[in-house]
Design a protein around this motif. Structure first.
Motif, PDB file in Angstrom:
ATOM      1  N   MET A 223      26.831  -2.873   0.987  1.00 33.78           N
ATOM      2  CA  MET A 223      27.673  -3.712   1.413  1.00 33.78           C
ATOM      3  C   MET A 223      28.930  -2.886   1.669  1.00 33.78           C
ATOM      4  N   ILE A 224      29.090  -1.784   1.034  1.00 28.72           N
ATOM      5  CA  ILE A 224      30.062  -0.747   1.341  1.00 28.72           C
ATOM      6  C   ILE A 224      30.180  -0.019   2.549  1.00 28.72           C
ATOM      7  N   PHE A 225      28.622   0.359   2.940  1.00 28.93           N
ATOM      8  CA  PHE A 225      28.430   1.093   4.018  1.00 28.93           C
ATOM      9  C   PHE A 225      28.710  -0.050   5.359  1.00 28.93           C
ATOM     10  N   THR A 226      28.274  -1.147   4.993  1.00 27.24           N
ATOM     11  CA  THR A 226      28.492  -2.163   6.350  1.00 27.24           C
ATOM     12  C   THR A 226      29.955  -2.390   6.600  1.00 27.24           C
ATOM     13  N   LEU A 227      30.640  -2.585   5.385  1.00 25.47           N
ATOM     14  CA  LEU A 227      32.154  -2.798   5.720  1.00 25.47           C
ATOM     15  C   LEU A 227      32.560  -1.902   6.351  1.00 25.47           C
ATOM     16  N   THR A 228      32.567  -0.567   6.209  1.00 17.10           N
ATOM     17  CA  THR A 228      33.068   0.630   6.673  1.00 17.10           C
ATOM     18  C   THR A 228      32.748   0.642   8.097  1.00 17.10           C
ATOM     19  N   ARG A 229      31.417   0.448   8.550  1.00 18.02           N
ATOM     20  CA  ARG A 229      31.113   0.571   9.989  1.00 18.02           C
ATOM     21  C   ARG A 229      31.801  -0.623  10.749  1.00 18.02           C
ATOM     22  N   GLN A 230      31.621  -1.721  10.044  1.00 16.27           N
ATOM     23  CA  GLN A 230      32.478  -2.871  10.914  1.00 16.27           C
ATOM     24  C   GLN A 230      34.022  -2.746  10.892  1.00 16.27           C
ATOM     25  N   LEU A 231      34.724  -1.982   9.958  1.00 16.77           N
ATOM     26  CA  LEU A 231      36.211  -1.685  10.155  1.00 16.77           C
ATOM     27  C   LEU A 231      36.432  -0.732  11.262  1.00 16.77           C
ATOM     28  N   ALA A 232      35.269   0.203  11.290  1.00 22.60           N
ATOM     29  CA  ALA A 232      35.619   1.298  12.345  1.00 22.60           C
ATOM     30  C   ALA A 232      35.502   0.867  13.754  1.00 22.60           C
ATOM     31  N   GLU A 233      34.493   0.193  13.853  1.00 22.09           N
ATOM     32  CA  GLU A 233      34.263  -0.609  15.207  1.00 22.09           C
ATOM     33  C   GLU A 233      35.377  -1.538  15.740  1.00 22.09           C
ATOM     34  N   ARG A 234      36.113  -2.162  14.694  1.00 23.90           N
ATOM     35  CA  ARG A 234      37.089  -3.120  15.004  1.00 23.90           C
ATOM     36  C   ARG A 234      38.640  -2.276  15.212  1.00 23.90           C
ATOM     37  N   ALA A 235      38.413  -1.022  14.476  1.00 24.14           N
ATOM     38  CA  ALA A 235      39.645  -0.285  14.662  1.00 24.14           C
ATOM     39  C   ALA A 235      39.490   0.733  15.978  1.00 24.14           C
ATOM     40  N   GLY A 236      38.434   0.664  16.861  1.00 25.26           N
ATOM     41  CA  GLY A 236      38.269   1.309  17.936  1.00 25.26           C
ATOM     42  C   GLY A 236      37.798   2.768  17.493  1.00 25.26           C
ATOM     43  N   ILE A 237      37.405   3.146  16.443  1.00 30.34           N
ATOM     44  CA  ILE A 237      37.403   4.456  16.089  1.00 30.34           C
ATOM     45  C   ILE A 237      35.883   4.975  16.600  1.00 30.34           C
ATOM     46  N   ASP A 238      35.441   5.694  17.529  1.00 33.62           N
ATOM     47  CA  ASP A 238      34.518   5.942  18.086  1.00 33.62           C
ATOM     48  C   ASP A 238      33.710   7.296  17.241  1.00 33.62           C
ATOM     49  N   LYS A 239      33.321   6.968  16.064  1.00 40.65           N
ATOM     50  CA  LYS A 239      32.789   8.024  15.495  1.00 40.65           C
ATOM     51  C   LYS A 239      31.951   7.158  14.532  1.00 40.65           C
ATOM     52  N   THR A 240      30.751   8.055  14.170  1.00 39.05           N
ATOM     53  CA  THR A 240      29.657   7.622  13.023  1.00 39.05           C
ATOM     54  C   THR A 240      30.227   8.052  11.663  1.00 39.05           C
ATOM     55  N   ILE A 241      30.842   6.922  11.177  1.00 40.76           N
ATOM     56  CA  ILE A 241      31.439   7.353   9.502  1.00 40.76           C
ATOM     57  C   ILE A 241      30.606   6.508   8.553  1.00 40.76           C
ATOM     58  N   SER A 242      30.692   6.924   7.437  1.00 36.22           N
ATOM     59  CA  SER A 242      30.234   6.161   6.361  1.00 36.22           C
ATOM     60  C   SER A 242      31.335   6.069   5.021  1.00 36.22           C
ATOM     61  N   PRO A 243      31.284   5.397   4.037  1.00 33.90           N
ATOM     62  CA  PRO A 243      31.989   5.613   3.026  1.00 33.90           C
ATOM     63  C   PRO A 243      32.516   6.918   2.451  1.00 33.90           C
ATOM     64  N   HIS A 244      31.392   7.796   2.699  1.00 37.65           N
ATOM     65  CA  HIS A 244      31.605   9.294   2.426  1.00 37.65           C
ATOM     66  C   HIS A 244      32.646  10.095   3.107  1.00 37.65           C
ATOM     67  N   THR A 245      32.750   9.539   4.292  1.00 36.41           N
ATOM     68  CA  THR A 245      33.706  10.294   5.298  1.00 36.41           C
ATOM     69  C   THR A 245      35.172  10.108   4.492  1.00 36.41           C
ATOM     70  N   PHE A 246      35.458   8.891   3.692  1.00 31.10           N
ATOM     71  CA  PHE A 246      36.720   9.148   3.303  1.00 31.10           C
ATOM     72  C   PHE A 246      36.957  10.012   2.230  1.00 31.10           C
ATOM     73  N   ARG A 247      35.749  10.401   1.376  1.00 30.58           N
ATOM     74  CA  ARG A 247      35.767  11.506   0.688  1.00 30.58           C
ATOM     75  C   ARG A 247      35.956  13.067   1.022  1.00 30.58           C
ATOM     76  N   HIS A 248      35.404  13.060   2.411  1.00 26.47           N
ATOM     77  CA  HIS A 248      35.487  14.302   3.175  1.00 26.47           C
ATOM     78  C   HIS A 248      37.095  14.335   3.401  1.00 26.47           C
ATOM     79  N   SER A 249      37.667  13.286   4.071  1.00 28.77           N
ATOM     80  CA  SER A 249      38.879  13.226   4.461  1.00 28.77           C
ATOM     81  C   SER A 249      39.842  13.556   3.436  1.00 28.77           C
ATOM     82  N   PHE A 250      39.810  12.843   2.209  1.00 27.76           N
ATOM     83  CA  PHE A 250      40.596  13.097   1.065  1.00 27.76           C
ATOM     84  C   PHE A 250      40.635  14.522   0.594  1.00 27.76           C
ATOM     85  N   ALA A 251      39.307  15.074   0.741  1.00 23.95           N
ATOM     86  CA  ALA A 251      39.593  16.499   0.151  1.00 23.95           C
ATOM     87  C   ALA A 251      40.089  17.576   1.391  1.00 23.95           C
ATOM     88  N   THR A 252      39.698  17.108   2.402  1.00 26.81           N
ATOM     89  CA  THR A 252      40.291  17.988   3.883  1.00 26.81           C
ATOM     90  C   THR A 252      41.873  17.796   3.779  1.00 26.81           C
TER      91      THR A 252
END
Length: 300
Positions: A223-252
């Motif tokens: 459900m979290i994976f689906t939610l993340t993909r839907q929001l990325a599409e709605r926001a017009g973000i042309d990247k294949t992302i997952s919930p783990h992308t937030f973790r990478h971004s947090f650390a970076t």
């Protein structure tokens, strides 16, 4: 000792004494069963106590055609742990897997989102929807605390220590750690708790689970994976992302803004600093900015 008994004993050891997660144990079991099936077809009829390096090298080479380099290394890790256990228990004098080299794996840098993309993604949440406030709190927690998706779905109300500014997280192998949580993230979690969750009919088994679905039960990883993909599409973000992308971004983003690598390691729950270095890569844009700002010959 036959294969089945040895594998069963080892997995029990991993579960009870090492406290490994069900996912890790399932992976080990899959790898060891592969070896068991292969060894049963050998004319010499090798068993765990007699199989040697030559046979194991042949097994690993045969498996290489079916597995990616990363999967090959996971297989080697499973075998190495298994035979180390047999040596530790006194069943064998040697670990026949020790001298077999790991496959070479290129360093794959994780994808991240910029702070602007994160803002756009969170802004794409429909707060008029019954689950809107919950979804915003989820995204704020993933980015604000760098949680794994499994850590988020398992988070309990009793794990929240907002007055102290921490949450207690149960990570891999059920290892617990305290993770700082900022005022902004606390604000959105409390909005969800006080304005949405409090009005839900909650299944008795999930009374302490923080994030719930419409039926009053816990959320699944899917459900979290689906939610993340839907929001990325709605926001017009042309990247294949997952919930783990937030973790990478947090650390970076922490590293880019001057945070200590050891502190990031502790917050992410990594045993090895090497893992943290991979997760917290610095992108080329930031490196270019560093050169342009600080190199003595930055301008002609």
């Amino acid at each position: 000792m036959n294969w089945q008994n040895a594998i069963t004993d080892y997995l029990q050891y991993c579960r009870i004494e090492r406290g490994l997660s069900d996912n890790s144990i399932s992976s080990y079991e899959q790898d060891l069963n592969r070896l068991m099936v292969w060894s049963e077809h050998l004319s010499s009829g090798q068993v765990p106590l007699s199989i040697d390096q030559e046979n194991l090298t042949q097994f690993v080479r045969n498996s290489a055609s079916e597995l990616s380099p990363r999967s090959q290394n996971r297989l080697l890790s499973s075998l190495r742990g298994f035979f180390s256990y047999l040596v530790f228990e006194g069943y064998r004098k040697d670990n026949p897997i020790e001298l077999i080299e790991s496959a070479r794996v290129g360093r794959k840098l994780p994808k991240t989102l910029s702070t602007g993309e994160i803002d756009r993604l969170i802004a794409a949440i429909d707060l008029s929807h019954p689950q809107g406030e919950r979804n915003r709190a989820i995204m704020e927690l993933l980015y604000g605390c760098g949680l794994r998706v499994s850590e988020l779905t398992q988070l309990r109300i009793s794990d929240l220590f907002f007055e102290e500014g921490f949450i207690k997280v149960s990570g891999k192998g059920n290892k617990e750690r305290l993770v700082p949580i900022g005022p902004n993230t606390i604000k959105y979690v409390k909005i969800y708790q006080d304005q949405v969750r409090v009005h839900q009919q909650i299944d008795p088994g999930y009374s302490d689970t923080l994030f719930l679905n419409r039926r009053g039960k816990g959320l699944s990883r899917a459900m979290i994976f689906t939610l993340t993909r839907q929001l990325a599409e709605r926001a017009g973000i042309d990247k294949t992302i997952s919930p783990h992308t937030f973790r990478h971004s947090f650390a970076t983003h922490l590293l880019e803004n001057g945070a200590d690598l050891r502190a990031i390691q502790q917050m992410l729950g990594h045993e090895s600093i090497t893992t943290t270095e991979i997760y917290t890569h610095i992108d080329t844009t930031y490196l270019t900015e560093v050169i342009n700002r600080f190199h003595p010959r930055k301008s002609s």
